[in-house]
Design an enzyme around this catalytic site. Structure first.
Site, mmCIF file in Angstrom:
data_model
loop_
_atom_site.group_PDB
_atom_site.id
_atom_site.type_symbol
_atom_site.label_atom_id
_atom_site.label_comp_id
_atom_site.label_asym_id
_atom_site.label_seq_id
_atom_site.Cartn_x
_atom_site.Cartn_y
_atom_site.Cartn_z
ATOM 1 N N ASP A 67 0.961 -1.296 -0.017
ATOM 2 C CA ASP A 67 0.035 -0.065 0.049
ATOM 3 C C ASP A 67 0.790 1.252 -0.152
ATOM 4 O O ASP A 67 1.980 1.424 0.496
ATOM 5 C CB ASP A 67 -0.961 -0.068 1.346
ATOM 6 N N GLY A 97 0.080 5.480 -4.393
ATOM 7 C CA GLY A 97 -0.438 6.648 -4.718
ATOM 8 C C GLY A 97 0.203 7.602 -3.907
ATOM 9 O O GLY A 97 0.568 8.785 -4.305
ATOM 10 N N ARG A 129 -0.492 9.102 -10.272
ATOM 11 C CA ARG A 129 -0.410 7.836 -9.557
ATOM 12 C C ARG A 129 0.339 6.613 -10.251
ATOM 13 O O ARG A 129 0.820 5.948 -9.690
ATOM 14 C CB ARG A 129 -1.941 7.579 -9.176
ATOM 15 N N HIS A 175 2.806 3.320 -8.998
ATOM 16 C CA HIS A 175 2.482 1.884 -9.249
ATOM 17 C C HIS A 175 3.790 1.343 -9.783
ATOM 18 O O HIS A 175 4.322 0.229 -9.567
ATOM 19 C CB HIS A 175 1.216 1.622 -10.074
ATOM 20 N N SER A 209 -7.310 -5.419 -5.887
ATOM 21 C CA SER A 209 -8.267 -6.193 -5.085
ATOM 22 C C SER A 209 -9.716 -6.127 -6.040
ATOM 23 O O SER A 209 -9.732 -5.335 -7.100
ATOM 24 C CB SER A 209 -8.821 -5.525 -3.980
ATOM 25 N N LEU A 222 10.817 -20.954 -4.603
ATOM 26 C CA LEU A 222 9.885 -19.709 -3.833
ATOM 27 C C LEU A 222 8.486 -19.925 -4.794
ATOM 28 O O LEU A 222 8.417 -19.788 -5.986
ATOM 29 C CB LEU A 222 10.604 -18.312 -4.005
HETATM 30 C C1 FPP Z 1 -1.709 0.340 -3.364
HETATM 31 O O1 FPP Z 1 -1.411 1.638 -3.431
HETATM 32 C C2 FPP Z 1 -1.324 -0.427 -4.449
HETATM 33 C C3 FPP Z 1 -1.971 -0.964 -5.562
HETATM 34 C C4 FPP Z 1 -3.557 -0.716 -5.573
HETATM 35 C C5 FPP Z 1 -1.426 -1.631 -6.577
HETATM 36 C C6 FPP Z 1 -0.185 -2.599 -6.376
HETATM 37 C C7 FPP Z 1 0.635 -2.592 -7.425
HETATM 38 C C8 FPP Z 1 1.830 -2.614 -7.660
HETATM 39 C C9 FPP Z 1 2.708 -2.819 -6.441
HETATM 40 C C10 FPP Z 1 2.660 -2.623 -9.022
HETATM 41 C C11 FPP Z 1 2.244 -4.030 -9.841
HETATM 42 C C12 FPP Z 1 2.594 -5.070 -9.113
HETATM 43 C C13 FPP Z 1 2.646 -6.199 -9.827
HETATM 44 C C14 FPP Z 1 2.922 -7.429 -9.236
HETATM 45 C C15 FPP Z 1 3.009 -6.152 -11.438
HETATM 46 P P1 FPP Z 1 -2.506 2.695 -3.314
HETATM 47 O O2 FPP Z 1 -2.694 3.128 -4.856
HETATM 48 O O3 FPP Z 1 -3.715 2.311 -2.811
HETATM 49 O O4 FPP Z 1 -1.978 3.793 -2.728
HETATM 50 P P2 FPP Z 1 -2.399 5.058 -1.971
HETATM 51 O O5 FPP Z 1 -3.328 4.334 -0.628
HETATM 52 O O6 FPP Z 1 -1.189 5.662 -1.356
HETATM 53 O O7 FPP Z 1 -3.238 5.809 -2.740
#
Ligand code: FPP
Length: 246
Positions: free
Chosen positions: A24, A27, A37, A41, A69, A135
């Site tokens: 998390d 963003g 944003r 990612h 999710s 793994l």
């Molecule tokens: C949460 O941060 C993160 C996500 C919803 C996406 C996670 C994706 C990655 C780590 C990159 C891609 C992964 C792979 C395996 C290719 P958020 O956007 O909710 O952050 P915020 O709460 O600060 O807005």
């Protein structure tokens, strides 16, 4: 990098065999830098590579990452497509190295909702890494825990209706067998980055006795050092599983 911590882990006792991570803060990481944003990612994708390598070095056997999710489908379409593109890019870029490192990738969640390109990439990485034994890397994509449990209930009900399972045989083990995570033991350690103190519909069944570690570090800043520190923290804990100490 982190060799000092790795040496401490070797002396510290049992390594968590299964580590799960709620990644998390991408963003906020981007916002802090006045970046869009999707660039957060992208930086998060690099952290995934780093943590996979760290997990192998530390001797973790299963790494389960919450990447997207079911609720994330409600984000703006531009952000969803940026995330799907990143998933395809990650797989295209990493698949050979993952195979060479002995990583076996599984994707857990409702893959029917993925765009065809992402779905094909997921099937490719699962196929091409199927011989990995060092793994297990589980990427939870279009995953929600309540949907997973409801699906397990539906699958068991179908078995009962078909006469393949008796009602009285439905116990905890029978439910566990129908979860996406059936092949692996429950996580020993759950890490959540960015300081949020909630589970966000992730592995609700599987986390019953898992040790929780919440760190303020935003996911793109999470490196193998942070993983090693989390493992050291875990090694200092006493797990009782509801019992008293022997
Ligand atoms: C949460 O941060 C993160 C996500 C919803 C996406 C996670 C994706 C990655 C780590 C990159 C891609 C992964 C792979 C395996 C290719 P958020 O956007 O909710 O952050 P915020 O709460 O600060 O807005």
């Amino acid at each position: 990098m982190g060799d000092d911590l790795l040496a401490q882990i070797r002396l510290g006792g049992a390594v968590p065999r299964h580590v799960a991570i709620i990644m998390d803060g991408n963003g906020r990481w981007a916002l802090d830098r006045h970046l869009p944003r999707p660039l957060g990612h992208r930086a998060g994708m690099n952290a995934v590579r780093e943590v996979v390598e760290g997990a192998i070095e530390a001797g973790v056997e299963v790494l389960t990452l919450f990447a997207f999710s079911e609720e994330n489908w409600q984000r703006p379409p531009t952000e969803i497509s940026a995330l799907m593109d990143l998933l395809e890019e990650y797989i295209a870029r990493e698949v050979d190295e993952l195979r060479e490192q002995g990583v076996r990738v599984h994707v857990l969640g409702d893959r029917t909702r993925l765009v065809p390109g992402a779905r094909a990439a997921v099937e490719r990485v699962e196929h091409d890494t199927r011989d990995g034994t060092r793994l297990s890397l589980n990427l939870c994509i279009s995953y929600s825990s309540r949907a997973e449990i409801a699906r397990a209930a539906r699958l068991l009900a179908e078995q009962v209706l078909a006469g393949a399972t008796k009602l009285e045989d439905i116990d905890e083990a029978a439910v566990q067998e129908q979860l996406y995570t059936a092949p692996w033991r429950d996580p020993d350690l759950l890490i959540r980055t960015s300081g949020e103190q909630r589970l966000s519909n992730f592995l609700l069944w599987q986390l019953a006795y898992t040790e929780l570690l919440i760190t303020p570090v935003l996911w793109p800043d999470f490196s193998r050092r942070q993983l090693f520190e989390a493992i050291l923290d875990y090694q200092r804990r006493e797990r009782r599983f509801g019992k008293v100490t022997a």
